[in-house]
Scaffold this motif. Structure first.
Motif, short mmCIF file in Angstrom:
data_model
loop_
_atom_site.label_atom_id
_atom_site.label_comp_id
_atom_site.label_asym_id
_atom_site.label_seq_id
_atom_site.Cartn_x
_atom_site.Cartn_y
_atom_site.Cartn_z
N GLN A 99 9.38 21.53 -0.31
CA GLN A 99 10.20 20.36 -0.04
C GLN A 99 11.65 20.76 0.21
OE1 GLN A 99 9.18 17.20 0.22
NE2 GLN A 99 11.26 16.50 0.68
N ALA A 100 12.13 21.73 -0.53
CA ALA A 100 13.53 22.10 -0.42
C ALA A 100 13.75 23.53 -0.89
CB ALA A 100 14.40 21.16 -1.25
N CYS A 101 14.81 24.13 -0.37
CA CYS A 101 15.22 25.45 -0.84
C CYS A 101 16.70 25.63 -0.50
CB CYS A 101 14.37 26.56 -0.24
SG CYS A 101 14.42 26.69 1.56
N GLY A 102 17.31 26.57 -1.19
CA GLY A 102 18.72 26.82 -0.93
C GLY A 102 19.38 27.51 -2.09
N TYR A 103 20.66 27.26 -2.27
CA TYR A 103 21.41 27.81 -3.39
C TYR A 103 21.95 26.64 -4.22
CZ TYR A 103 21.31 32.18 -0.77
OH TYR A 103 20.89 33.29 -0.08
N ARG A 104 21.79 26.73 -5.49
CA ARG A 104 22.30 25.73 -6.42
C ARG A 104 23.08 26.46 -7.49
NH1 ARG A 104 17.58 22.58 -8.37
NH2 ARG A 104 17.82 21.42 -6.41
N ARG A 105 24.36 26.14 -7.56
CA ARG A 105 25.26 26.82 -8.50
C ARG A 105 25.18 28.33 -8.31
NH1 ARG A 105 23.99 23.27 -13.97
NH2 ARG A 105 24.64 21.27 -13.08
N GLY A 106 25.07 28.72 -7.04
CA GLY A 106 25.07 30.13 -6.69
C GLY A 106 23.75 30.84 -6.87
N ARG A 107 22.73 30.12 -7.30
CA ARG A 107 21.43 30.73 -7.51
C ARG A 107 20.40 30.16 -6.55
NH1 ARG A 107 19.51 31.46 -13.56
NH2 ARG A 107 18.06 32.75 -12.39
N TYR A 108 19.52 31.04 -6.09
CA TYR A 108 18.47 30.64 -5.18
C TYR A 108 17.47 29.72 -5.88
CZ TYR A 108 14.15 31.02 -2.47
OH TYR A 108 13.01 30.73 -1.77
N TYR A 109 17.02 28.71 -5.15
CA TYR A 109 15.94 27.88 -5.67
C TYR A 109 15.03 27.47 -4.53
CZ TYR A 109 17.72 23.61 -3.56
OH TYR A 109 18.11 22.65 -2.66
N SER A 110 13.80 27.14 -4.88
CA SER A 110 12.86 26.53 -3.94
C SER A 110 11.89 25.72 -4.77
CB SER A 110 12.13 27.58 -3.10
OG SER A 110 11.37 28.44 -3.91
N GLY A 111 11.43 24.61 -4.22
CA GLY A 111 10.53 23.79 -5.00
C GLY A 111 9.90 22.67 -4.21
N GLY A 112 8.99 21.97 -4.86
CA GLY A 112 8.26 20.89 -4.20
C GLY A 112 7.25 21.45 -3.24
N ILE A 113 6.32 22.27 -3.78
CA ILE A 113 5.35 22.95 -2.93
C ILE A 113 4.38 21.96 -2.31
CG2 ILE A 113 3.44 24.60 -2.93
CD1 ILE A 113 4.96 26.14 -5.13
N HIS A 114 4.24 22.07 -0.99
CA HIS A 114 3.26 21.24 -0.28
C HIS A 114 1.95 22.00 -0.12
CE1 HIS A 114 6.92 19.18 1.78
NE2 HIS A 114 6.64 18.60 0.63
N TYR A 115 2.00 23.10 0.58
CA TYR A 115 0.82 23.92 0.80
C TYR A 115 1.08 25.32 0.27
CZ TYR A 115 -0.47 20.23 4.07
OH TYR A 115 -0.77 19.03 4.64
N TRP A 116 0.09 25.88 -0.35
CA TRP A 116 0.19 27.18 -1.02
C TRP A 116 -0.87 28.09 -0.44
CZ3 TRP A 116 3.57 29.23 -4.31
CH2 TRP A 116 3.19 30.30 -5.11
N GLY A 117 -0.46 29.28 -0.01
CA GLY A 117 -1.41 30.18 0.61
C GLY A 117 -1.96 31.22 -0.35
N GLN A 118 -3.00 31.91 0.09
CA GLN A 118 -3.51 33.05 -0.67
C GLN A 118 -2.49 34.18 -0.63
OE1 GLN A 118 -7.38 33.65 1.20
NE2 GLN A 118 -8.33 32.88 -0.66
N GLY A 119 -2.49 35.00 -1.63
CA GLY A 119 -1.49 36.04 -1.74
C GLY A 119 -1.91 37.35 -1.12
N THR A 120 -0.94 38.26 -1.05
CA THR A 120 -1.18 39.61 -0.59
C THR A 120 -0.49 40.57 -1.56
OG1 THR A 120 -1.04 41.09 1.33
CG2 THR A 120 0.81 39.60 1.00
N GLN A 121 -1.20 41.63 -1.93
CA GLN A 121 -0.70 42.55 -2.95
C GLN A 121 0.26 43.56 -2.33
OE1 GLN A 121 -1.45 42.90 -6.46
NE2 GLN A 121 0.25 44.36 -6.32
N VAL A 122 1.41 43.72 -2.95
CA VAL A 122 2.37 44.75 -2.58
C VAL A 122 2.53 45.68 -3.78
CG1 VAL A 122 4.77 45.24 -2.00
CG2 VAL A 122 3.59 43.31 -0.92
N THR A 123 2.28 46.95 -3.56
CA THR A 123 2.42 47.94 -4.62
C THR A 123 3.39 49.02 -4.15
OG1 THR A 123 0.16 47.54 -5.38
CG2 THR A 123 1.23 49.57 -6.12
N VAL A 124 4.45 49.22 -4.92
CA VAL A 124 5.46 50.23 -4.60
C VAL A 124 5.37 51.32 -5.65
CG1 VAL A 124 7.88 50.69 -4.10
CG2 VAL A 124 6.91 48.41 -3.64
N SER A 125 4.90 52.46 -5.23
CA SER A 125 4.66 53.53 -6.18
C SER A 125 4.63 54.87 -5.45
CB SER A 125 3.32 53.31 -6.90
OG SER A 125 3.03 54.40 -7.74
N SER A 126 5.08 55.89 -6.15
CA SER A 126 5.00 57.24 -5.58
C SER A 126 3.71 57.93 -6.05
CB SER A 126 6.22 58.06 -5.98
OG SER A 126 6.37 58.07 -7.39
#
Length: 126
Positions: A99-126
């Protein structure tokens, strides 16, 4: 109606990945699209959002300067370019229309999820 995140994988610290969030059954035009991530044992964290005005981009402090969000309207896809990856970036990454996203009091926010997708794994490792 579906959102599908892809592009994750295993990468060494300092490496790069590009995640894709493809929509089917509806248009991402005029939608705010956000990326979230969740690491094992940790709360879900919002990391970035592309505003529905097609211009504004927002980032959490933890990723600003390293991640870039973008849109390809022709492909109905939002991307998350991830550079200078760190082990602490390891998580399952999800995209969602919000529904909305931006900066509030200098901090990032997002909320009011409409549609949510399946995830993808990210692994950072040596």
């Amino acid at each position: 109606v579906q959102l599908q995140a892809s592009g994750g994988g295993l990468v060494q610290p300092g490496g790069s990945l590009r995640l894709s969030c493809a929509a089917s059954g509806f248009s991402l035009d005029y939608q705010s699209v956000a990326w979230f991530r969740q690491a094992p044992g940790k709360e879900r964290e919002g990391v970035s959002c592309a505003s529905n005005n097609g211009r504004d981009e927002f980032y959490a402090d933890s990723v600003r300067g390293r991640l870039t969000i973008s849109r390809d309207k022709a492909k109905n896809t939002v991307y998350l370019q991830m550079n200078s990856l760190r082990p602490e970036d390891t998580a399952v990454y999800y995209c969602a229309t919000v529904q909305a996203c931006g900066y509030r009091r200098g901090r990032y926010y997002s909320g009011g999820i409409h549609y949510w997708g399946q995830g993808t794994q990210v692994t950072v490792s040596s």
